[in-house]
Design an enzyme around this catalytic site. Sequence first.
Site, mmCIF file in Angstrom:
data_model
loop_
_atom_site.group_PDB
_atom_site.id
_atom_site.type_symbol
_atom_site.label_atom_id
_atom_site.label_comp_id
_atom_site.label_asym_id
_atom_site.label_seq_id
_atom_site.Cartn_x
_atom_site.Cartn_y
_atom_site.Cartn_z
ATOM 1 N N SER A 48 0.890 -1.422 -0.119
ATOM 2 C CA SER A 48 -0.041 0.313 0.033
ATOM 3 C C SER A 48 0.859 1.209 0.269
ATOM 4 O O SER A 48 0.468 2.169 -0.601
ATOM 5 C CB SER A 48 -0.892 0.036 1.196
ATOM 6 O OG SER A 48 -1.563 -1.096 1.277
ATOM 7 N N ASN A 83 2.624 2.006 -3.403
ATOM 8 C CA ASN A 83 1.879 2.101 -4.609
ATOM 9 C C ASN A 83 0.604 2.856 -4.431
ATOM 10 O O ASN A 83 0.213 3.506 -5.508
ATOM 11 C CB ASN A 83 1.549 0.539 -5.164
ATOM 12 C CG ASN A 83 2.740 -0.192 -5.351
ATOM 13 O OD1 ASN A 83 3.768 0.062 -6.220
ATOM 14 N ND2 ASN A 83 2.910 -1.405 -5.032
ATOM 15 N N TYR A 84 -0.078 2.559 -3.310
ATOM 16 C CA TYR A 84 -1.269 3.422 -3.232
ATOM 17 C C TYR A 84 -1.498 4.396 -2.373
ATOM 18 O O TYR A 84 -2.349 5.040 -2.425
ATOM 19 C CB TYR A 84 -2.312 2.199 -2.995
ATOM 20 C CG TYR A 84 -2.362 1.199 -3.922
ATOM 21 C CD1 TYR A 84 -2.932 1.469 -5.265
ATOM 22 C CD2 TYR A 84 -2.026 -0.185 -3.716
ATOM 23 C CE1 TYR A 84 -3.118 0.238 -6.096
ATOM 24 C CE2 TYR A 84 -1.884 -1.183 -4.529
ATOM 25 C CZ TYR A 84 -2.616 -0.956 -5.807
ATOM 26 O OH TYR A 84 -2.675 -1.882 -6.624
ATOM 27 N N LEU A 85 -0.539 4.835 -1.639
ATOM 28 C CA LEU A 85 -0.445 6.028 -0.864
ATOM 29 C C LEU A 85 0.121 7.172 -1.263
ATOM 30 O O LEU A 85 1.497 6.958 -1.302
ATOM 31 C CB LEU A 85 -0.076 5.298 0.566
ATOM 32 C CG LEU A 85 -0.906 4.363 1.339
ATOM 33 C CD1 LEU A 85 -0.307 3.829 2.717
ATOM 34 C CD2 LEU A 85 -2.365 4.582 1.551
#
Length: 621
Positions: free
Chosen positions: A575, A578-580
Amino acid sequence: MLKISILSDDCKRKYSSRKGERSRPVRKGERSKKEKEVGPSEKEKEVGPSKSRKERGSVKKGAEVWRWPVQQNVEAAAIWKTCSHNGPAFAPPYERVPNEVKFKYSGKPMRLSDEAEEMAGFYGRMLDNEYTSQPLFQENFFNDWRAVMTDKEKRVIKDFKKCNFQEFDIYYNVKVGQRVLSTEEKLQEKLRLKRQKADLIEKYGYCMIDGHKQKISNFELEPPGLFVGLRDHPKMGKIMKRIEAEDVVINIGKETKVPPPPLGHMWKEVRHDNTVSWLAKWTENIFSSTKYMKINPSYKGEEDCQKFEIARKLKAHVGRIRDQYTQDFKSDDMQVRQRAVALYFIDKLAFSVGNEDEDTADTVGCCSLRVEHISLEEVKGRKKWVVTFNFLGKDSFGYENSVAVVKEVFNNLREFMAEKEPGIHLFDKLNTSFLNKYLDDLMEGLTAKVFRTFNASQTLEDQLTRLTEDYMTVPEKVWGYYYAKENVARLCKHQGTFSESFNKSMDTLETKMNGLKLQISALEKEVEAAKKGRIKVPEQRKKQQQIAQLQKQKKELKIQIDAKQEIKQNSEETSELNYLDPRITVAWCKKMNVKITEIYNISQRDKFKWAISMTPPDYRF
């Protein structure tokens, strides 16, 4: 539908190169023009001082530091104008075991060919691992092993149960492990390995981009071995083949000399594509996935910024998108209703779209969900509609979850499942291409991953806004941060297993905790003795102060242990990287007076250098 621009004016202003702009070295104590425009310098902006040389990096005195962003007068699609490197570092060649180390079949010693012996050694050194006793592991290994055998070996070795790898186990795990080194020999061996690593990095770990020396990530090719996987992965035991030059595509500047491949080999292909950041690529054989040797992530900061800016754009339009798919729940068109429910799962449950091709590991996403993967339960009297999911998600982790959904989704799912066998697709009117195109029609650049990035980043920011208490200690703030990340990992279904490094880390913390308890207990006994007049009063006060200090350390250590125990089942790193949006973390650190070094390790600080240098404390996703 109207498409929305995906790059904000803010990103354009801060990261677009200026026509005709020339760079020059920044003199000591001087701020560059670009730094003045963006804001405080990186040194001023980074939260907390980085005192040690390790944290500052290993840049030698007088060495040139090329700060991101650096693009100058390069065509819009180009990343570089000139590029040179030495290719990837290949795994060392196999060295045969001594003649006295024998593989045995039906109790008889047998000398194997080089490749067959190497693979037998992989299995032999794992005999004490629980995986090698599993039938699936043995079956996969034996099939792959026979594929590399000579015809003569195949005619003899037909039954895995008759194979004896015991001498490989002894050779690799006992004889080598029993070698006793003196203190001087250990020091020399440590220095030798350190020099060897430094030489490898110096030769393969850097490239020259437009005349500037840049770090390369993933330049060492993974050596061959056995794939273990996670839990009951269907590919456990398969052989990860050695990567040769014939498997590698080299990407390099046109005017640059192509690095020579290992002797007797040829590159698969040589390209001169300056619109990509990869310098070499190859395909591994287990999942047929492409691996890349790339320019260090910090060079690609602009790309990261744009990715998160797309997710920020979604924040302004997600209400409209949600209203649309909510209306579509009642459509007369079955495909539209399936699309709406799938989008609901992508948005609310962070599901991936899924792959169109059947995966041998049977991992699924939204489009590939089957009837057998869900069950429905209506809780009468409470107006509650529950969907229970049970399927293999990313990396073959089982996803089991029961979630309450709106009534329209529940009723649609019941209709989608009606009169279908368990193995039939739930969304049989959808496919990955159709759903991806629809997402892009809703907003330019919108994908399931953008939804995940938006929801993950928004969740993190929402969680962190609760951690505003001034009386919290730094360890408590750090624990709160990691707990917030754990919630994000749970949302995105990023799970992990207990690793060896995790267990060692926990053992170290527990040992430290036991040591503190012993110290406190000993001091408390001394204080108790002081009350009986056995020691002087000043010494008694001193020991009470020591106890108070140790109790504080114990409390902070317990917070750290509890945080690790809380998040051990989730892979927050996925996370986080890549996603935060890293600007959320940086802003929170600055606002809460937490050093960025408490949150990001040195490689993460390098990757997110762009965010650390330009994010104010009041940044909002």
